[in-house]
Write a protein that holds these residues in place. Structure first.
Motif, PDB file in Angstrom:
ATOM      1  N   THR A 169      41.169  33.646  39.572  1.00 37.50           N
ATOM      2  CA  THR A 169      40.146  32.845  39.375  1.00 37.50           C
ATOM      3  C   THR A 169      38.965  33.205  40.224  1.00 37.50           C
ATOM      4  O   THR A 169      37.925  32.825  40.029  1.00 37.50           O
ATOM      5  CB  THR A 169      40.934  31.436  39.706  1.00 37.50           C
ATOM      6  OG1 THR A 169      42.061  31.148  38.778  1.00 37.50           O
ATOM      7  CG2 THR A 169      39.807  30.569  39.168  1.00 37.50           C
TER       8      THR A 169
ATOM      9  N   GLU B  90      36.767  34.976  38.386  1.00 35.42           N
ATOM     10  CA  GLU B  90      36.213  34.381  37.382  1.00 35.42           C
ATOM     11  C   GLU B  90      34.908  33.597  38.127  1.00 35.42           C
ATOM     12  O   GLU B  90      33.538  33.717  37.365  1.00 35.42           O
ATOM     13  CB  GLU B  90      37.213  33.336  36.687  1.00 35.42           C
ATOM     14  CG  GLU B  90      36.362  32.577  35.631  1.00 35.42           C
ATOM     15  CD  GLU B  90      37.274  31.611  35.053  1.00 35.42           C
ATOM     16  OE1 GLU B  90      36.957  30.433  34.084  1.00 35.42           O
ATOM     17  OE2 GLU B  90      38.435  31.160  35.586  1.00 35.42           O
TER      18      GLU B  90
ATOM     19  N   TYR C 225      33.573  36.661  30.439  1.00 35.92           N
ATOM     20  CA  TYR C 225      35.006  36.378  31.001  1.00 35.92           C
ATOM     21  C   TYR C 225      35.549  35.195  30.332  1.00 35.92           C
ATOM     22  O   TYR C 225      36.835  35.543  29.798  1.00 35.92           O
ATOM     23  CB  TYR C 225      34.687  35.873  32.325  1.00 35.92           C
ATOM     24  CG  TYR C 225      35.940  36.080  33.338  1.00 35.92           C
ATOM     25  CD1 TYR C 225      36.501  36.997  34.016  1.00 35.92           C
ATOM     26  CD2 TYR C 225      36.868  34.793  33.178  1.00 35.92           C
ATOM     27  CE1 TYR C 225      37.690  37.057  34.855  1.00 35.92           C
ATOM     28  CE2 TYR C 225      38.050  34.804  33.960  1.00 35.92           C
ATOM     29  CZ  TYR C 225      38.657  35.777  34.740  1.00 35.92           C
ATOM     30  OH  TYR C 225      39.624  35.748  35.318  1.00 35.92           O
ATOM     31  N   SER C 226      34.898  34.240  30.011  1.00 37.57           N
ATOM     32  CA  SER C 226      35.590  32.902  29.203  1.00 37.57           C
ATOM     33  C   SER C 226      35.824  33.407  27.823  1.00 37.57           C
ATOM     34  O   SER C 226      36.763  32.967  27.232  1.00 37.57           O
ATOM     35  CB  SER C 226      34.643  31.872  29.543  1.00 37.57           C
ATOM     36  OG  SER C 226      34.623  31.372  30.916  1.00 37.57           O
TER      37      SER C 226
ATOM     38  N   MET D 119      38.970  34.882  27.660  1.00 35.54           N
ATOM     39  CA  MET D 119      39.942  33.915  27.736  1.00 35.54           C
ATOM     40  C   MET D 119      40.299  33.424  26.291  1.00 35.54           C
ATOM     41  O   MET D 119      41.615  33.138  25.902  1.00 35.54           O
ATOM     42  CB  MET D 119      39.707  33.069  28.618  1.00 35.54           C
ATOM     43  CG  MET D 119      39.695  33.504  30.358  1.00 35.54           C
ATOM     44  SD  MET D 119      39.439  32.427  31.524  1.00 35.54           S
ATOM     45  CE  MET D 119      41.081  31.488  31.465  1.00 35.54           C
TER      46      MET D 119
ATOM     47  N   ARG E 261      34.662  42.664  32.192  1.00 29.25           N
ATOM     48  CA  ARG E 261      34.870  41.369  32.338  1.00 29.25           C
ATOM     49  C   ARG E 261      35.637  40.686  31.481  1.00 29.25           C
ATOM     50  O   ARG E 261      36.322  39.544  31.664  1.00 29.25           O
ATOM     51  CB  ARG E 261      33.394  40.682  32.604  1.00 29.25           C
ATOM     52  CG  ARG E 261      32.852  40.957  33.887  1.00 29.25           C
ATOM     53  CD  ARG E 261      33.059  40.171  35.002  1.00 29.25           C
ATOM     54  NE  ARG E 261      32.978  38.665  34.927  1.00 29.25           N
ATOM     55  CZ  ARG E 261      33.417  38.025  35.772  1.00 29.25           C
ATOM     56  NH1 ARG E 261      34.119  38.336  36.821  1.00 29.25           N
ATOM     57  NH2 ARG E 261      33.275  36.485  35.791  1.00 29.25           N
TER      58      ARG E 261
ATOM     59  N   THR F 294      38.994  41.320  32.033  1.00 21.30           N
ATOM     60  CA  THR F 294      39.767  40.425  33.175  1.00 21.30           C
ATOM     61  C   THR F 294      39.957  39.172  32.591  1.00 21.30           C
ATOM     62  O   THR F 294      40.924  38.413  33.010  1.00 21.30           O
ATOM     63  CB  THR F 294      38.891  40.606  34.351  1.00 21.30           C
ATOM     64  OG1 THR F 294      37.359  40.195  33.918  1.00 21.30           O
ATOM     65  CG2 THR F 294      38.601  41.835  34.934  1.00 21.30           C
ATOM     66  N   GLY F 295      39.027  38.531  31.935  1.00 20.99           N
ATOM     67  CA  GLY F 295      39.197  37.369  31.099  1.00 20.99           C
ATOM     68  C   GLY F 295      40.371  37.210  30.364  1.00 20.99           C
ATOM     69  O   GLY F 295      41.379  36.084  30.424  1.00 20.99           O
TER      70      GLY F 295
ATOM     71  N   SER G 194      43.354  37.129  32.285  1.00 17.56           N
ATOM     72  CA  SER G 194      43.811  36.076  33.336  1.00 17.56           C
ATOM     73  C   SER G 194      44.222  34.925  32.383  1.00 17.56           C
ATOM     74  O   SER G 194      45.374  34.098  32.622  1.00 17.56           O
ATOM     75  CB  SER G 194      42.277  35.616  33.893  1.00 17.56           C
ATOM     76  OG  SER G 194      42.423  34.253  34.522  1.00 17.56           O
TER      77      SER G 194
ATOM     78  N   CYS H  38      38.023  26.939  27.783  1.00 23.21           N
ATOM     79  CA  CYS H  38      37.525  28.124  28.046  1.00 23.21           C
ATOM     80  C   CYS H  38      36.220  28.335  27.018  1.00 23.21           C
ATOM     81  O   CYS H  38      35.013  28.845  27.436  1.00 23.21           O
ATOM     82  CB  CYS H  38      38.277  29.317  27.828  1.00 23.21           C
ATOM     83  SG  CYS H  38      39.649  29.586  28.964  1.00 23.21           S
TER      84      CYS H  38
END
Length: 386
Positions: A19, A22, A50-51, A54, A101, A104-105, A108, A335
């Protein structure tokens, strides 16, 4: 104080690391834009991307790993995050950084689900709420320590040093998972038809819409805190880590307060939290000439916004039967709010409307959130549950 098994804290620490990645872009936005030679909104869009990972990728990755053991899934996800964060750290182009990114999202979001599942297998059902609060508490701690620490590293060593910190933290977390988290075979439960049917409830989507607009309003402003503080409110860059720390600390306090009352009166908590958010945004926009007023408004905003998530989740649970699909969709809605809010704030700045323009957007989104609660508020006059 309730003591939980060590693996519970390791999972919370992992979420703290993820986080931090993020949120940290919001504190590094100016130096990243200068180093990569792109605009500030372009860097803000990295929060959006990133979001988006997600929203779109998280559920897909979770579905791929659903049949493997929980420990294996957690390790795979952590290593994917570690690889993507490493690519992002050493990227010299916005495009490559954006791809990293996204991944990574993606990782996560998947980790959230598997971490909570692992926690549920390690404690008695009656203590799961405490375990979940520790695991998810990593997110709030990231706002208190991860965000200002990354801004401090950026000031003295550059934004890549802040990104490198996340690599180190994630590597330590993966090692902890490998050594201490027990292997639990995944179990697939429930009826697919029942899960799908649980979605077709009109009140559910009204609750989802509230969550979406609250989070979108928050991130439209939060994503561009740094240029607002330095470009509109006149704060020095030295003071920004302290401001971000104060915001994060208030977020932790707000999360504790909301957590204590969310199960009892979720709609009231969200309603009054929404009013507090609007008041904070009005202060940020109209009192920009007063540094004291801006600081008070920032702290007020820290008490609400994202900290309303427990109450918003409790409201969703009350609407219809609680299923994994309901929870997954709610996470995706939240998200998506981050995506729309951060993108909208960047678009407003890119259109030449100034660094205060995301606050106006946030006010509009928060006002819409209040409207989505009106049917539920009217129902409160009747002797029925929320």
């Amino acid at each position: 104080m309730v003591i939980m098994p060590l693996p519970i804290y390791i999972l919370g620490f992992t979420l703290f690391a993820m986080t931090t990645s993020e949120f940290m872009v919001a504190g590094l936005i100016s130096s990243m834009a200068q180093d990569l030679q792109v605009s500030i909104p372009d860097i803000g869009y990295l929060i959006t991307i990133y979001s988006l990972g997600m929203v779109v990728g998280g559920p897909l990755l979770a579905a791929v790993l659903i049949k493997v053991g929980n420990k294996t899934a957690l390790l795979v996800i952590s290593l994917l995050f570690l690889a993507a964060q490493s690519v992002a750290t050493f990227s010299h182009s916005w495009e490559l950084l954006a791809v990293a990114r996204f991944f990574t999202g993606l990782s996560s979001a998947a980790f959230f689900g598997f971490a909570l599942l692992a926690a549920s297998k390690m404690v008695d059902p009656a203590r799961f709420g405490v375990a979940a609060s520790i695991v998810l508490g990593g997110m709030m701690i990231a706002m208190v320590f991860g965000l200002p620490l990354s801004a401090l590293l950026d000031r003295y060593l550059g934004w890549r040093a802040a990104f490198s910190l996340v690599i180190v933290l994630t590597a330590l977390a993966a090692l902890g998972i490998m050594l201490f988290v027990p292997e639990v075979k995944a179990e697939k439960q429930g009826s697919i038809r029942a899960e799908v049917n649980s979605v077709f409830h009109p009140g559910l989507w009204l609750a989802y819409s509230t969550s979406f607009f609250i989070i979108a309003a928050t991130f439209a402003v939060f994503s561009y805190f740094v240029p607002y503080f330095s470009g509109a409110a006149g704060f020095s860059t030295k003071s920004i880590p302290a401001i971000l720390f104060a915001y994060g600390l208030c977020s932790v306090i707000g999360n504790i307060i909301v957590g204590r009352v969310a199960d009892k009166i979720p709609l009231r908590v969200i309603f009054y939290g929404g009013l507090l958010l609007i008041a904070a945004l009005i202060g940020l926009y109209t009192l920009v000439e007063s540094k004291t007023a801006v600081l008070l408004s920032v702290m007020m905003m820290g008490l609400t916004g994202i900290t309303l998530t427990p109450a918003m989740s409790a409201r969703v649970f009350r609407v219809t039967e609680n299923t994994s699909l309901i929870n997954t969709l709610h996470t995706s809605v939240i998200c998506l709010g981050v995506v729309v809010g951060s993108w909208g704030g960047g678009y407003a700045i890119d259109a030449g409307l100034g660094f205060r323009s995301p606050i106006l957007l946030g006010l509009v989104l928060a006002a819409i959130a209040m409207l989505t609660m009106l049917p539920g508020v009217r129902l409160r006059r009747q002797p029925v549950p929320e």
